[in-house]
Design an enzyme around this catalytic site. Structure first.
Site, PDB file in Angstrom:
ATOM      1  N   LYS A 174      41.223  47.702  29.753  1.00  0.00           N
ATOM      2  CA  LYS A 174      42.518  48.153  29.223  1.00  0.00           C
ATOM      3  C   LYS A 174      42.333  49.555  28.643  1.00  0.00           C
ATOM      4  O   LYS A 174      41.484  49.774  27.776  1.00  0.00           O
ATOM      5  CB  LYS A 174      43.032  47.186  28.172  1.00  0.00           C
ATOM      6  CG  LYS A 174      43.481  45.841  28.769  1.00  0.00           C
ATOM      7  CD  LYS A 174      44.250  45.010  27.767  1.00  0.00           C
ATOM      8  CE  LYS A 174      44.959  43.822  28.412  1.00  0.00           C
ATOM      9  NZ  LYS A 174      44.060  42.810  28.978  1.00  0.00           N
ATOM     10  N   GLU A 181      39.629  33.432  30.977  1.00  0.00           N
ATOM     11  CA  GLU A 181      39.466  34.753  30.375  1.00  0.00           C
ATOM     12  C   GLU A 181      39.310  34.653  28.864  1.00  0.00           C
ATOM     13  O   GLU A 181      40.062  33.943  28.205  1.00  0.00           O
ATOM     14  CB  GLU A 181      40.698  35.596  30.731  1.00  0.00           C
ATOM     15  CG  GLU A 181      40.639  37.024  30.239  1.00  0.00           C
ATOM     16  CD  GLU A 181      41.680  37.892  30.928  1.00  0.00           C
ATOM     17  OE1 GLU A 181      41.858  37.764  32.153  1.00  0.00           O
ATOM     18  OE2 GLU A 181      42.333  38.682  30.229  1.00  0.00           O
ATOM     19  N   ASP A 216      37.605  40.110  28.371  1.00  0.00           N
ATOM     20  CA  ASP A 216      38.691  41.086  28.182  1.00  0.00           C
ATOM     21  C   ASP A 216      38.548  41.751  26.811  1.00  0.00           C
ATOM     22  O   ASP A 216      37.981  42.833  26.696  1.00  0.00           O
ATOM     23  CB  ASP A 216      40.041  40.385  28.364  1.00  0.00           C
ATOM     24  CG  ASP A 216      41.203  41.370  28.467  1.00  0.00           C
ATOM     25  OD1 ASP A 216      40.967  42.566  28.721  1.00  0.00           O
ATOM     26  OD2 ASP A 216      42.363  40.950  28.293  1.00  0.00           O
ATOM     27  N   LYS A 220      48.708  32.311  29.267  1.00  0.00           N
ATOM     28  CA  LYS A 220      48.037  32.314  27.970  1.00  0.00           C
ATOM     29  C   LYS A 220      47.934  30.889  27.426  1.00  0.00           C
ATOM     30  O   LYS A 220      48.949  30.187  27.318  1.00  0.00           O
ATOM     31  CB  LYS A 220      48.810  33.193  26.980  1.00  0.00           C
ATOM     32  CG  LYS A 220      49.145  34.579  27.519  1.00  0.00           C
ATOM     33  CD  LYS A 220      47.925  35.339  27.983  1.00  0.00           C
ATOM     34  CE  LYS A 220      48.314  36.618  28.709  1.00  0.00           C
ATOM     35  NZ  LYS A 220      47.160  37.324  29.281  1.00  0.00           N
TER      36      LYS A 220
HETATM   37 MG    MG Z   1      43.473  39.065  28.572  1.00  0.00          MG
END
Ligand code: MG
Length: 369
Positions: free
Chosen positions: A264, A217, A240, A164
């Site tokens: 997700k 991403e 995402d 991240k």
């Molecule tokens: Mg992600």
């Protein structure tokens, strides 16, 4: 077959190590909701919904439980094997709110698979060969923080990391170069910005690091900003957070927004919608990170089943959240073995929450009152 009872538990899941995302977002525990659906034929199913705190996306844990309360009168009495019928009924009763529907949908898939005597991956299209590659989720921080976390997950066998970034674009340039240089042969890496950059920052940071050739991403807040960046950079991109609905997926395809998407379950509304998005990605050659926003071995097993039903190389990586939690009140289900997992063979999801460990339910809704 009829759904006769819905039992709901709130489950506190402390993390083994605290976690941060761009923008000062901090997490040290997750609040998950586990649901059990019982039927008049004795087959029961489990589902789970676990938003990543309240700041990752438009979802929050108490919203799951309030939404299940709202949907219970609609869902009770329906046949859980007629999954699309159940889903349309939920959509009529409560438009939107996909993350609320995911645990109920998951429990219906568990029941339908058990009733058919099939592992969930076989209900989702059929088990494909091989193992499902897992990736880690490495919180934002300094290079030494990030490498300390990578050393921990390397010990657990992982060799694919989602790191991240997105805190500040200038610093991120140095962080990305340093982390990339510290990867061993065979290790894979995604830099996940989690909406952290403005378009101009994304263009500057990505053009300064174009030699790295790593997947980047969700660089910006939404798909419009993402598309501004897409035209001006050469790295492979992943979408995402901006993939929520089927229409989002159609737009991602139409605009050639990325080489990868993150699917997700909680964000798109569960296995039923994720499976349709998966099929669009297969048709168009877009690789998928198939996962959920958090939870126990129950959610991890559900996502590994969907990944296991998706051929390589289209299934890129899957994340099993519970590997970084201190608590997993579930028996069985998928495990990480050297950074890979295999969907369970038994009928259904193959993961069994331990009711003694879950404690008292927060709510029970029954057909007869
Ligand atoms: Mg992600």
């Amino acid at each position: 077959m009829k759904i006769t009872r819905i039992t709901v538990w709130a489950v506190d899941l402390p993390m083994a190590r605290p976690y941060s995302l761009a923008g000062g977002r901090y997490y040290d525990r997750l609040d998950s909701t586990i649901v059990r659906l019982d039927t008049d034929e004795g087959v029961m199913g489990w589902g789970e919904g676990c938003p990543w705190g309240s700041t990752y996306e438009a979802a929050f844990a108490r919203g799951v439980r309030a939404g299940v309360e709202e949907l219970a009168p609609t869902v009770l009495g329906l046949d859980p094997r007629r999954i699309d019928v159940v889903y349309r009924a939920m959509d009529r009763a409560l438009p939107g709110h996909p993350y609320i529907k995911s645990p109920l949908d998951m429990a219906c898939w568990d029941i339908a698979s058990k009733a058919a005597g099939l592992a969930l991956c076989d209900m989702l299209g059929g088990r494909t060969p091989g193992r499902v590659r897992l990736h880690t989720s490495v919180p934002a921080g300094s290079v030494s923080d990030i490498m300390a976390e990578i050393d921990i997950v390397r010990e657990q066998g992982y060799s694919f990391h989602s790191v991240k970034v997105g805190e500040d674009a200038e610093g991120d340039i140095e962080r990305m170069r340093s982390i990339d240089a510290r990867m061993a042969d065979g290790e894979e890496l995604t830099f996940d910005v989690n909406r952290g950059w403005l378009p101009a920052e994304a263009v500057a940071a990505l053009n300064a690091t174009r030699e790295l050739r790593r997947v980047i991403e969700q660089p910006c807040n939404d798909l419009d900003q993402h598309l501004q960046v897409r035209r001006l950079v050469s790295q492979p991109l992943a979408v995402d957070e901006s993939l929520v609905t089927m229409r989002d997926m159609l737009r991602i395809i139409e605009t050639d927004a990325g080489e990868v998407v993150g699917i997700k379950l909680g964000r798109v509304g569960g296995l039923s919608v994720a499976r349709r998005i998966r099929d669009l990605c297969m048709e168009t050659g877009i690789r998928m990170n198939i996962e959920d926003t958090g939870g126990t071995a129950l959610q991890a097993s559900a996502v590994v089943h969907l990944a296991q039903a998706t051929p390589e190389p289209l299934r890129r990586a899957t994340w099993i959240c519970y590997d970084r939690l201190r608590r997993n009140p579930v028996e069985g289900g998928v495990v990480n073995v050297d950074g890979w997992a295999v969907a369970p063979d038994e009928p259904g999801i193959g993961a069994h929450p331990d009711e003694a460990a879950l404690g008292d339910p927060t709510a029970v809704y029954a057909l007869d009152g």
